[in-house]
Design a protein around this motif. Structure first.
Motif: not given
Length: 112
Positions: A1-7, A30-35, A59-61, A87-94
């Protein structure tokens, strides 16, 4: 799984797909950014503000949460860049809240 990458979304996605293929494990999503949060500025100087901003943005869809809960084990989380680790800490917690038994982060680059 991935964290959404803007770049580098293609790089992160293709790396995660190849790791999943070689490791014979499912690519969950993918762990995404909210709308509407894509253009939001997240503080890079104040950790408390950065964490709050990320909690409001990441957000986790629903489909990903279901897949994580059904995975029955730890998940590999791929991200392109880590500068603070929040970012990794918050995504991991979610992901843990969604049912992941553990989260193993893989970061392509660390910026000090």
């Amino acid at each position: 799984m991935t964290v959404a990458s803007r770049g580098r979304p293609r790089l992160v996605g293709s790396l995660a797909a190849r790791i999943a293929e070689v490791g014979r494990m499912p690519l969950l999503g993918t762990v995404e950014y909210a709308d509407g949060s894509e253009d939001r500025h997240i503080s890079r100087t104040n950790s408390a503000q950065r964490v709050r901003g990320l909690h409001e943005c990441l957000v986790v869809p629903t489909d990903l949460a279901r897949a994580v809960a059904e995975a029955g084990g730890p998940v590999l989380l791929v991200d392109d860049l880590s500068d603070s680790g929040w970012t990794l800490a918050v995504a991991s917690r979610l992901l843990r809240r969604a049912g992941a038994e553990g989260v193993f982060p893989l970061v392509l680059a660390v910026q000090a």
